[in-house]
Design a protein around this motif. Structure first.
Motif, PDB file in Angstrom:
ATOM      1  N   ARG A  26       0.808  -1.224   0.000  1.00 34.57           N
ATOM      2  CA  ARG A  26       0.000   0.000   0.000  1.00 34.57           C
ATOM      3  C   ARG A  26       0.843   1.277   0.000  1.00 34.57           C
ATOM      4  NH1 ARG A  26      -3.225  -3.086   3.553  1.00 34.57           N
ATOM      5  NH2 ARG A  26      -2.268  -2.080   5.377  1.00 34.57           N
ATOM      6  N   ARG A  27       2.122   1.164   0.286  1.00 36.03           N
ATOM      7  CA  ARG A  27       2.975   2.355   0.252  1.00 36.03           C
ATOM      8  C   ARG A  27       3.085   2.904  -1.160  1.00 36.03           C
ATOM      9  NH1 ARG A  27       7.741  -0.357   3.992  1.00 36.03           N
ATOM     10  NH2 ARG A  27       6.504  -0.522   5.922  1.00 36.03           N
ATOM     11  N   THR A  28       2.854   2.052  -2.138  1.00 32.19           N
ATOM     12  CA  THR A  28       2.844   2.473  -3.545  1.00 32.19           C
ATOM     13  C   THR A  28       1.483   2.095  -4.121  1.00 32.19           C
ATOM     14  OG1 THR A  28       5.211   1.958  -3.687  1.00 32.19           O
ATOM     15  CG2 THR A  28       4.035   2.337  -5.757  1.00 32.19           C
ATOM     16  N   PRO A  29       0.519   3.034  -4.151  1.00 34.71           N
ATOM     17  CA  PRO A  29      -0.857   2.681  -4.557  1.00 34.71           C
ATOM     18  C   PRO A  29      -0.950   1.956  -5.896  1.00 34.71           C
ATOM     19  CG  PRO A  29      -0.801   4.890  -3.640  1.00 34.71           C
ATOM     20  CD  PRO A  29       0.629   4.448  -3.756  1.00 34.71           C
ATOM     21  N   VAL A  30      -0.045   2.293  -6.836  1.00 32.88           N
ATOM     22  CA  VAL A  30       0.018   1.569  -8.109  1.00 32.88           C
ATOM     23  C   VAL A  30       1.395   0.922  -8.184  1.00 32.88           C
ATOM     24  CG1 VAL A  30      -0.159   1.688 -10.619  1.00 32.88           C
ATOM     25  CG2 VAL A  30      -1.507   3.258  -9.199  1.00 32.88           C
ATOM     26  N   HIS A  31       1.424  -0.370  -7.952  1.00 28.63           N
ATOM     27  CA  HIS A  31       2.695  -1.102  -7.932  1.00 28.63           C
ATOM     28  C   HIS A  31       2.880  -1.822  -9.264  1.00 28.63           C
ATOM     29  CE1 HIS A  31       6.016  -3.309  -5.979  1.00 28.63           C
ATOM     30  NE2 HIS A  31       5.617  -4.317  -6.728  1.00 28.63           N
ATOM     31  N   HIS A  32       4.040  -1.607  -9.874  1.00 27.52           N
ATOM     32  CA  HIS A  32       4.288  -2.237 -11.168  1.00 27.52           C
ATOM     33  C   HIS A  32       5.726  -2.704 -11.233  1.00 27.52           C
ATOM     34  CE1 HIS A  32       4.937  -2.047 -15.746  1.00 27.52           C
ATOM     35  NE2 HIS A  32       4.188  -3.104 -15.492  1.00 27.52           N
ATOM     36  N   GLU A  33       5.892  -3.982 -11.537  1.00 25.76           N
ATOM     37  CA  GLU A  33       7.211  -4.561 -11.736  1.00 25.76           C
ATOM     38  C   GLU A  33       7.394  -4.881 -13.210  1.00 25.76           C
ATOM     39  OE1 GLU A  33       7.233  -7.871  -9.061  1.00 25.76           O
ATOM     40  OE2 GLU A  33       6.957  -6.595  -7.301  1.00 25.76           O
ATOM     41  N   GLU A  34       8.599  -4.846 -13.682  1.00 30.13           N
ATOM     42  CA  GLU A  34       8.884  -5.032 -15.101  1.00 30.13           C
ATOM     43  C   GLU A  34       8.228  -6.309 -15.637  1.00 30.13           C
ATOM     44  OE1 GLU A  34      12.717  -5.156 -18.157  1.00 30.13           O
ATOM     45  OE2 GLU A  34      13.023  -5.045 -15.992  1.00 30.13           O
ATOM     46  N   ASP A  35       7.507  -6.154 -16.747  1.00 31.91           N
ATOM     47  CA  ASP A  35       6.822  -7.268 -17.412  1.00 31.91           C
ATOM     48  C   ASP A  35       5.745  -7.912 -16.535  1.00 31.91           C
ATOM     49  OD1 ASP A  35       8.420  -6.999 -19.691  1.00 31.91           O
ATOM     50  OD2 ASP A  35       9.979  -8.277 -18.842  1.00 31.91           O
ATOM     51  N   PRO A  37       2.073  -7.339 -13.851  1.00 34.30           N
ATOM     52  CA  PRO A  37       0.802  -6.616 -13.824  1.00 34.30           C
ATOM     53  C   PRO A  37       0.917  -5.311 -13.047  1.00 34.30           C
ATOM     54  CG  PRO A  37       0.769  -8.340 -12.188  1.00 34.30           C
ATOM     55  CD  PRO A  37       2.069  -8.500 -12.938  1.00 34.30           C
ATOM     56  N   TYR A  38      -0.062  -4.458 -13.220  1.00 29.51           N
ATOM     57  CA  TYR A  38      -0.213  -3.271 -12.389  1.00 29.51           C
ATOM     58  C   TYR A  38      -1.086  -3.679 -11.199  1.00 29.51           C
ATOM     59  CZ  TYR A  38       1.710  -0.446 -16.177  1.00 29.51           C
ATOM     60  OH  TYR A  38       2.541   0.086 -17.144  1.00 29.51           O
ATOM     61  N   VAL A  39      -0.590  -3.463  -9.996  1.00 32.28           N
ATOM     62  CA  VAL A  39      -1.259  -3.956  -8.796  1.00 32.28           C
ATOM     63  C   VAL A  39      -1.791  -2.773  -7.987  1.00 32.28           C
ATOM     64  CG1 VAL A  39      -1.018  -5.341  -6.704  1.00 32.28           C
ATOM     65  CG2 VAL A  39       0.297  -5.937  -8.754  1.00 32.28           C
ATOM     66  N   ILE A  40      -3.097  -2.798  -7.712  1.00 26.71           N
ATOM     67  CA  ILE A  40      -3.751  -1.743  -6.942  1.00 26.71           C
ATOM     68  C   ILE A  40      -4.120  -2.323  -5.576  1.00 26.71           C
ATOM     69  CG2 ILE A  40      -5.551   0.011  -6.952  1.00 26.71           C
ATOM     70  CD1 ILE A  40      -3.686   0.068  -9.400  1.00 26.71           C
ATOM     71  N   SER A  41      -3.716  -1.632  -4.504  1.00 27.43           N
ATOM     72  CA  SER A  41      -3.843  -2.227  -3.171  1.00 27.43           C
ATOM     73  C   SER A  41      -4.564  -1.338  -2.165  1.00 27.43           C
ATOM     74  CB  SER A  41      -2.448  -2.550  -2.624  1.00 27.43           C
ATOM     75  OG  SER A  41      -1.642  -1.378  -2.608  1.00 27.43           O
ATOM     76  N   THR A  42      -4.972  -0.141  -2.558  1.00 29.19           N
ATOM     77  CA  THR A  42      -5.606   0.784  -1.620  1.00 29.19           C
ATOM     78  C   THR A  42      -7.120   0.849  -1.863  1.00 29.19           C
ATOM     79  OG1 THR A  42      -4.895   2.536  -3.124  1.00 29.19           O
ATOM     80  CG2 THR A  42      -3.596   2.209  -1.133  1.00 29.19           C
ATOM     81  N   TYR A  43      -7.871   1.053  -0.788  1.00 28.07           N
ATOM     82  CA  TYR A  43      -9.325   0.893  -0.797  1.00 28.07           C
ATOM     83  C   TYR A  43     -10.027   1.744  -1.842  1.00 28.07           C
ATOM     84  CZ  TYR A  43     -14.190   0.980   0.752  1.00 28.07           C
ATOM     85  OH  TYR A  43     -15.558   0.899   0.788  1.00 28.07           O
ATOM     86  N   TYR A  44      -9.817   3.058  -1.781  1.00 34.13           N
ATOM     87  CA  TYR A  44     -10.597   3.945  -2.635  1.00 34.13           C
ATOM     88  C   TYR A  44     -10.287   3.722  -4.109  1.00 34.13           C
ATOM     89  CZ  TYR A  44     -12.003   6.296   1.643  1.00 34.13           C
ATOM     90  OH  TYR A  44     -12.527   6.561   2.892  1.00 34.13           O
TER      91      TYR A  44
END
Length: 412
Positions: A26-35, A37-44
């Motif tokens: 959650r420290r990075t609301p949009v987490h993306h690692e090379e190659d 997925p884009y990972v969304i972890s915050t509620y709103y």
């Protein structure tokens, strides 16, 4: 070398407690690692995307759909079932969901779930009565699994004696939802396709029987219905029946098992439930926030470039929504790591949100309420024999594979 956060989430060693990893995520609301997925972890942000018409649930819209082992459409040529309405977008999704709901909930079938209360009570009572040795109970094997399986079989009109046949198919299909980077995509796709094909053939036989001799079960009603949306094709009916059969028990097993595990870790709440069964309602809602049976949704993709927190997620990218992390977001829920059935304003993500919110939510809630209230009332001095328990491999549908408990006796 430190493994990526995504690998840590999927690592079985972290299955018993993934929440510290979610906190870091959650420290990075949009987490993306090379190659990756884009990972969304915050509620709103998760809730907003679940309601965003630009987000597709259809795997065919993934830029890499042809290589995606989770892409059900790629399996159609192998004779497997087509995607269920859970994996479709409007208007196809809306039409199939409306047709299914005519026989399940309001406004056309407002009493379908509520009328099952006496039957749910009888099933729960029978399972608890059948516990031979209160000194060692595997709650999953003896209660949490057979309870929702029996319920969904009766609802759909599936012979209970056939449960063993579709159990293995359901496990294989559920496992295919897990985005395991270490698994062989081709092998997983083949196993899932084979299981879906066998389940489809089995259901095709049942549907043919119901068309010849319909009853009052949902399978009969779906097979013979003539409504404003027309009729389902045979393949639509097969995929819908398979969805209800699998989703109708996979998630509820985890909800009941996670619920009892949480209550045994919070004996004060367990005592309150024993004294007042009505507390089961807020307890189940808090459980859906605190230990949701579906941890993440790994199968979404934008239909256009979208921007979140200054990050552009491109059209066709793979998008993961970590529901369980959003449910522990301190921006939305004060003291989120505390189990509190008295919590107010609990608009959790435990059953999803938006057009793809859990179709069977009313039944799942009722099942969990009955199950936990009766277990609390009838088991004398219940206690855990192993904590943490062994978990299922699946990171998406997270729950204990076994839950060993003991009690001093079973009340009538």
């Amino acid at each position: 070398m430190t493994r990526s956060l995504l690998h840590q989430i999927l690592d079985y060693d972290n299955r018993a407690d993934p929440y510290p990893i979610y906190e870091e995520l959650r420290r990075t609301p949009v987490h993306h690692e090379e190659d990756g997925p884009y990972v969304i972890s915050t509620y709103y942000e998760i809730r907003s995307l679940l309601h965003d018409p630009r987000i597709s649930s259809d795997a065919r819209n993934l830029a890499s759909a042809g290589d995606d082992p989770l892409d059900e459409s790629a399996q159609e040529g192998q004779g497997a079932l087509p995607p269920s309405f859970l994996r479709l977008d409007p208007p196809e999704h809306d039409r199939l969901r409306r047709m299914t709901n005519r026989h399940f909930g309001p406004p056309h079938s407002p009493h379908r779930v509520d009328d099952m209360r006496p039957e749910l009570h009888d099933i729960v009572t029978g399972l608890i009565d059948g516990i031979a040795d209160p000194g060692r109970i595997d709650l999953v094997e003896q209660f949490s699994y057979p309870f929702p399986v029996t319920v969904i079989c009766r609802l759909l009109g599936v012979p209970r004696e056939d449960e063993a046949r579709f159990h293995s198919w359901a496990d294989t299909i559920a496992a295919s939802l897990d985005p395991d980077p270490d698994a062989d995509p081709a092998q997983r796709g083949k196993e899932s396709g084979d299981a879906r094909m066998q389940l489809g053939m089995y259901l095709a036989g049942l549907i043919e029987e119901r068309r010849k001799k319909p009853g009052t079960d949902m399978l009969s009603l779906l097979a013979t219905a003539r409504g404003p949306d027309g009729t389902m094709t045979t393949m639509e009916l097969l995929s819908t029946a398979a969805l209800l059969l699998i989703a109708g028990h996979e998630t509820t097993v985890n909800l009941v098992t996670n619920g009892m595990l949480t209550l045994l870790r919070n004996p004060d709440v367990l005592q309150r439930l024993r004294a007042d069964p009505r507390l089961a309602v807020p307890i189940v809602e808090e459980l859906l926030r605190f230990e949701p049976p579906v941890q993440l949704v790994p199968q979404r993709t934008p239909l256009a470039d979208i921007e979140i927190h200054g990050v552009t997620i491109p059209k066709g990218a793979s998008l993961w929504l970590v529901l369980a992390s959003g449910n522990r977001d301190p921006r939305r829920f004060p003291d989120p790591d505390r189990f509190d059935p008295d919590r107010k304003d609990i608009q959790h993500l435990g059953l999803g949100s938006g057009i793809h919110s859990c179709f069977g939510a009313p039944l799942a809630r009722l099942e969990a309420q009955h199950a936990l209230a009766e277990l609390a009332r009838r088991l004398e001095n219940p206690r855990l024999l192993e904590d943490p328990p062994p978990y299922r491999r699946n990171a998406v549908l997270r729950g204990p594979r076994h839950l060993s408990i003991a009690c001093d006796g079973i009340r009538p």
